[in-house]
Write a protein that holds these residues in place. Structure first.
Motif, PDB file in Angstrom:
ATOM      1  N   SER A 130       0.835  -1.211   0.000  1.00  0.00           N
ATOM      2  CA  SER A 130       0.000   0.000   0.000  1.00  0.00           C
ATOM      3  C   SER A 130       0.864   1.254   0.000  1.00  0.00           C
ATOM      4  N   LEU A 131       1.910   1.258   0.836  1.00  0.00           N
ATOM      5  CA  LEU A 131       2.803   2.420   0.889  1.00  0.00           C
ATOM      6  C   LEU A 131       3.511   2.627  -0.441  1.00  0.00           C
ATOM      7  N   ARG A 132       3.918   1.518  -1.071  1.00  0.00           N
ATOM      8  CA  ARG A 132       4.605   1.635  -2.360  1.00  0.00           C
ATOM      9  C   ARG A 132       3.676   2.215  -3.421  1.00  0.00           C
ATOM     10  N   HIS A 133       2.413   1.805  -3.411  1.00  0.00           N
ATOM     11  CA  HIS A 133       1.449   2.346  -4.377  1.00  0.00           C
ATOM     12  C   HIS A 133       1.184   3.831  -4.135  1.00  0.00           C
ATOM     13  N   LEU A 134       1.367   4.271  -2.891  1.00  0.00           N
ATOM     14  CA  LEU A 134       1.190   5.690  -2.577  1.00  0.00           C
ATOM     15  C   LEU A 134       2.441   6.505  -2.873  1.00  0.00           C
ATOM     16  N   GLY A 135       3.504   5.820  -3.349  1.00  0.00           N
ATOM     17  CA  GLY A 135       4.743   6.512  -3.696  1.00  0.00           C
ATOM     18  C   GLY A 135       5.649   6.781  -2.516  1.00  0.00           C
ATOM     19  N   ILE A 136       5.418   6.082  -1.393  1.00  0.00           N
ATOM     20  CA  ILE A 136       6.233   6.272  -0.188  1.00  0.00           C
ATOM     21  C   ILE A 136       7.354   5.237  -0.175  1.00  0.00           C
ATOM     22  N   SER A 137       8.575   5.685   0.137  1.00  0.00           N
ATOM     23  CA  SER A 137       9.711   4.766   0.206  1.00  0.00           C
ATOM     24  C   SER A 137       9.489   3.757   1.323  1.00  0.00           C
ATOM     25  N   ILE A 138       9.846   2.503   1.050  1.00  0.00           N
ATOM     26  CA  ILE A 138       9.631   1.445   2.030  1.00  0.00           C
ATOM     27  C   ILE A 138      10.951   0.781   2.373  1.00  0.00           C
ATOM     28  N   GLY A 139      11.016   0.223   3.580  1.00  0.00           N
ATOM     29  CA  GLY A 139      12.227  -0.462   4.010  1.00  0.00           C
ATOM     30  C   GLY A 139      11.940  -1.312   5.234  1.00  0.00           C
ATOM     31  N   TRP A 140      12.743  -2.348   5.406  1.00  0.00           N
ATOM     32  CA  TRP A 140      12.591  -3.268   6.536  1.00  0.00           C
ATOM     33  C   TRP A 140      12.971  -2.550   7.825  1.00  0.00           C
ATOM     34  N   GLY A 141      12.063  -2.549   8.801  1.00  0.00           N
ATOM     35  CA  GLY A 141      12.326  -1.897  10.081  1.00  0.00           C
ATOM     36  C   GLY A 141      12.004  -0.421  10.098  1.00  0.00           C
ATOM     37  N   MET A 142      11.402   0.091   9.001  1.00  0.00           N
ATOM     38  CA  MET A 142      11.160   1.532   8.912  1.00  0.00           C
ATOM     39  C   MET A 142      10.205   2.031   9.987  1.00  0.00           C
ATOM     40  N   THR A 153      18.702 -10.584   1.305  1.00  0.00           N
ATOM     41  CA  THR A 153      18.480 -10.999  -0.089  1.00  0.00           C
ATOM     42  C   THR A 153      16.998 -11.108  -0.390  1.00  0.00           C
ATOM     43  N   ALA A 154      16.262 -11.759   0.513  1.00  0.00           N
ATOM     44  CA  ALA A 154      14.820 -11.940   0.301  1.00  0.00           C
ATOM     45  C   ALA A 154      14.098 -10.597   0.262  1.00  0.00           C
ATOM     46  N   LEU A 155      14.471  -9.676   1.152  1.00  0.00           N
ATOM     47  CA  LEU A 155      13.805  -8.375   1.200  1.00  0.00           C
ATOM     48  C   LEU A 155      14.111  -7.545  -0.036  1.00  0.00           C
ATOM     49  N   THR A 156      15.371  -7.604  -0.512  1.00  0.00           N
ATOM     50  CA  THR A 156      15.738  -6.865  -1.721  1.00  0.00           C
ATOM     51  C   THR A 156      14.898  -7.323  -2.902  1.00  0.00           C
ATOM     52  N   GLN A 161      18.632   2.656  -2.047  1.00  0.00           N
ATOM     53  CA  GLN A 161      17.894   2.227  -3.234  1.00  0.00           C
ATOM     54  C   GLN A 161      18.802   2.118  -4.449  1.00  0.00           C
ATOM     55  N   ARG A 162      19.819   3.010  -4.543  1.00  0.00           N
ATOM     56  CA  ARG A 162      20.770   2.916  -5.657  1.00  0.00           C
ATOM     57  C   ARG A 162      21.509   1.591  -5.641  1.00  0.00           C
ATOM     58  N   HIS A 163      21.693   1.036  -4.458  1.00  0.00           N
ATOM     59  CA  HIS A 163      22.378  -0.249  -4.329  1.00  0.00           C
ATOM     60  C   HIS A 163      21.382  -1.399  -4.163  1.00  0.00           C
ATOM     61  N   LYS A 164      20.096  -1.105  -4.438  1.00  0.00           N
ATOM     62  CA  LYS A 164      19.041  -2.127  -4.394  1.00  0.00           C
ATOM     63  C   LYS A 164      18.957  -2.772  -3.011  1.00  0.00           C
ATOM     64  N   LYS A 165      19.076  -1.936  -1.983  1.00  0.00           N
ATOM     65  CA  LYS A 165      18.966  -2.397  -0.606  1.00  0.00           C
ATOM     66  C   LYS A 165      17.785  -1.704   0.054  1.00  0.00           C
ATOM     67  N   PHE A 166      17.044  -2.466   0.855  1.00  0.00           N
ATOM     68  CA  PHE A 166      15.847  -1.924   1.492  1.00  0.00           C
ATOM     69  C   PHE A 166      15.834  -2.206   2.990  1.00  0.00           C
ATOM     70  N   GLY A 167      16.975  -2.564   3.510  1.00  0.00           N
ATOM     71  CA  GLY A 167      17.106  -2.807   4.934  1.00  0.00           C
ATOM     72  C   GLY A 167      18.552  -2.595   5.340  1.00  0.00           C
ATOM     73  N   ILE A 168      18.773  -2.527   6.631  1.00  0.00           N
ATOM     74  CA  ILE A 168      20.124  -2.337   7.149  1.00  0.00           C
ATOM     75  C   ILE A 168      20.408  -3.441   8.168  1.00  0.00           C
ATOM     76  N   PRO A 169      21.697  -3.680   8.469  1.00  0.00           N
ATOM     77  CA  PRO A 169      22.884  -2.898   8.125  1.00  0.00           C
ATOM     78  C   PRO A 169      23.274  -3.032   6.653  1.00  0.00           C
ATOM     79  N   PHE A 170      23.949  -1.986   6.169  1.00  0.00           N
ATOM     80  CA  PHE A 170      24.504  -2.010   4.820  1.00  0.00           C
ATOM     81  C   PHE A 170      25.903  -1.426   4.884  1.00  0.00           C
ATOM     82  N   ASN A 171      26.887  -2.226   4.481  1.00  0.00           N
ATOM     83  CA  ASN A 171      28.287  -1.795   4.494  1.00  0.00           C
ATOM     84  C   ASN A 171      28.893  -2.006   3.120  1.00  0.00           C
TER      85      ASN A 171
END
Length: 675
Positions: free
Chosen positions: A353-365, A436-439, A636-646
């Motif tokens: 629903s958030l994605r359809h509304l144009g809102i950025s989404i992420g795991w743990g947001m 991987t699954a979340l991406t 998002q440029r690195h196709k990541k939607f959750g953290i940690p990201f290193n």
């Protein structure tokens, strides 16, 4: 007089030698970009084929385009009709990179790029006159077309090397390999599939060693838009499958000339083929079963994370009192499993629903929102107090006696919501396979996202399903006794520790007075509930008061400056720093449990600090504790939607080397040693 003649002779020889050893044209006129022709040799060396270079010099931030730039631009066009002694030309395209220009995804080049051009001569005994009229496009905040008229004369005869020889040889060596045997790949297969709605350009590749951070680019004659392919790596990172899926109405032909470029760090491979479109259901061709398996494994592993383990332990502990009633155990664990799966479905629907509304989404947001943190803190407080025997909430009298009896006897409602609670506590954690699954989930269709979340929920619920199928497995635990009371207190302490962690996160949104007021309110609840019978009323009033706290400016956070040797990702110019430095970027958040594990056990260790000093690594941190659009776009440029990201950057690895979610000192040292 003789002395003056010597000076004139020296000057003449110097300029003649310099000109002959630097066969090149002047730079074209332009402020944003300049182009010129360079030759690695002074003559054609009596060869029927020679190379020259078309060199672009782009100002900072400006970019030009690859063969298939998408909707955002067009590739360079070279007209050579007025050239002499040229039979054929072949432009060699260096490995490109993907970037965003004016909100549109494109593929191309930045800074400086040299296009080697292979020239076939008609007559090796004659001079070759190269005349190029070049049209190209450069873009930054605006797009500006460029034009250049370049002429270069290459005499016949034996050749000497010019100063451009080495740079052109280096450029040729870095071109995508065309021979599989000398490339970094062991095997490559390409296919085109189509059904009634979609057409899929698929590449499957197997690396001789393993893939680090691969990118795949597609070129056809149809000017297709630039999209992120559905790329899946096997667990050992040796096999890759990439699918570029488009609307079938875009392409009508049955035979299509395609070019795939597979790039991984400073290695690349190009394959050109003419493929016949095969009829096949696209949905069966995307390794969906493998993706769902990854999601399932990620869900299983989440149970071992520190955010979730206390919940599972408390559940097992509560069932030890019912060893003689296996049916009750089965029902309880099945209901908890249903609660977990249902909560994952609810999460998926919310994200869709958030994605359809144009809102950025992420795991743990959700942990970025103070109200959500307050709700979790409230639940944890009463949960932990309940385990210490200090607080219980009676069931309301207005409920039907039969319903009340059923709830008190079977605790189905409590079981269901304990599954919900376990899922909520899992969201600030990441683990192997989860990222991987979340991406994949956040870049796929709504149906695929829902499927991935359901299988992740099934994976997380699998220990509960196991106990429900084999309730006798609980007999491996010691018999109920006084040890259970102490274990119950231990679980209460763990939950209380989690509450302290939530309180620390809330300090990003409020000040210490908010924490003091919350503790005081909790003590008042305990005091009045001990002396007054109307516990529900006390709890209701206290909850209302608690959620009015954010409205008082008295509790607003005070900005505190902290001395740190980490740069802020949101304030630096990343592209500038990449050019001459090694960068280590850590995207973290106070609510991310895995991030804290990485900091304590790896990033803050003395050995890693010494390694960073040894390699002069610039450390950069992106704090995603609160919502931040710059960090969101970076992920998002690195196709990541959750953290940690290193990720580690340097000049030779402008796309970066992505590290594991659970960091290790050996992994960081190994990557730095390779640079």
């Amino acid at each position: 007089m003789l002395q003056q003649f010597r000076y004139l002779f020296f000057i003449f020889v110097f300029f003649f030698f310099t000109n002959s050893m630097a066969l090149e044209t002047d730079w074209s006129v332009g402020s944003e970009s300049q182009v010129r022709l360079i030759s690695p040799i002074t003559h054609n060396d009596n060869q029927s084929e020679i190379y020259i270079g078309l060199e672009y010099q782009l100002q900072k931030g400006w970019k030009t385009y690859w063969l298939s730039p998408g909707d955002g631009g067009f590739p360079q066009e070279i007209v050579s009709n007025n050239s002499q002694n040229i039979k054929a030309l072949e432009i060699k395209w260096p490995t490109p990179e993907q970037f965003e220009i004016l909100g549109i995804q494109s593929i191309g080049y930045k800074d400086q790029v040299i296009f080697p051009i292979k020239i076939s001569l008609e007559d090796i005994t004659a001079s070759t006159h190269v005349v190029f009229d070049i049209n190209y496009l450069t873009c930054k905040d605006i797009c500006i077309p460029g034009k250049a008229h370049l002429e270069l004369n290459i005499p016949s005869g034996e050749a000497e090397l010019t100063k451009h020889f080495f740079i052109l040889e280096k450029t040729l060596s870095l071109l995508p390999q065309e021979s599989l045997s000398v490339s970094f790949l062991e095997k490559v297969n390409t296919n085109i599939y189509a059904d009634e709605e979609f057409i899929s350009f698929q590449l499957k590749a197997k690396a001789k060693k393993s893939f680090d951070n691969p990118s795949v680019y597609l070129h056809t004659e149809f000017g297709l838009p630039v999209i992120n392919p559905n790329t899946v790596l096997t667990a050992n990172s040796k096999k890759l499958t990439s699918d570029f899926i488009f609307d079938k109405n875009i392409i009508k032909e049955n035979k299509i000339d395609v070019q795939f470029v597979v790039a991984d760090q400073n290695r690349s491979f190009v394959i050109n083929q003419t493929l016949t479109v095969q009829n096949k259901d696209i949905s069966t061709n995307n390794n969906y079963l493998f993706i769902l398996l990854i999601a399932f494994l990620g869900g299983v592993i989440l149970n071992a994370m520190p955010c979730v383990l206390p919940v599972l332990s408390i559940k097992l502990l509560s069932m030890l009192q019912h060893l003689e009633d296996p049916l009750s155990i089965r029902r309880s664990f099945v209901v908890t499993s249903i609660g977990i799966i249902f909560s994952f479905i609810l999460l998926a629907v919310s994200f869709i629903s958030l994605r359809h509304l144009g809102i950025s989404i992420g795991w743990g947001m959700q942990f970025q929102q103070p109200i959500f943190l307050m709700i979790i803190g409230l639940i944890l407080a009463f949960f932990s107090l309940n385990l210490f025997g200090l607080f219980e909430i009676p069931i309301p009298r207005f409920m039907n006696a039969k319903v009340v009896s059923g709830l008190q006897e079977n605790y189905y409602t409590r079981d269901f919501f304990s599954g919900f609670f376990a899922t909520i506590m899992a969201t600030p954690c990441s683990a192997p396979f989860v990222g991987t699954a979340l991406t994949i989930a956040f870049t796929q269709s709504s149906i695929m996202m829902l499927s991935i979340f359901i299988f992740m929920g099934i994976g997380m619920a699998s220990p509960y399903f196991f106990v429900s199928f084999f309730p006798g497995s609980l007999r491996f635990f010691p018999k109920p006794g006084s040890w259970m009371i102490y274990l119950k207190y231990l679980m209460g302490l763990l939950l209380f520790g989690t509450l302290l962690w939530i309180g620390n996160i809330l300090l990003n949104h409020f000040n210490y007075y908010f924490i003091y007021a919350s503790i005081f309110l909790l003590l008042l609840i305990l005091f009045f509930s001990y002396f007054i019978r109307h516990k529900k009323l006390i709890l209701l009033i206290a909850t209302v008061i608690f959620f009015t706290f954010p409205n008082f400016s008295f509790f607003n956070p005070v900005s505190m400056k902290t001395n740190s040797d980490w740069l802020d990702l949101t304030t630096i110019n990343l592209e500038e720093l990449k050019e001459e430095n090694i960068l280590f970027i850590d995207v973290t958040a106070d609510w991310c449990a895995t991030c804290q594990f990485n900091k304590i056990n790896v990033l803050n260790s003395q050995s890693i600090k010494k390694v960073f000093e040894q390699y002069n690594v610039i450390k950069i941190r992106g704090d995603w504790t609160k919502p931040n659009t710059i960090i969101e776009k970076f992920l998002q440029r690195h196709k990541k939607f959750g953290i940690p990201f290193n990720i580690i950057y340097n000049k030779e690895n402008p796309k970066g080397i992505v590290l594991s979610e659970l960091l290790s000192e050996n992994e960081i040292v190994e990557v730095l040693n390779k640079l």
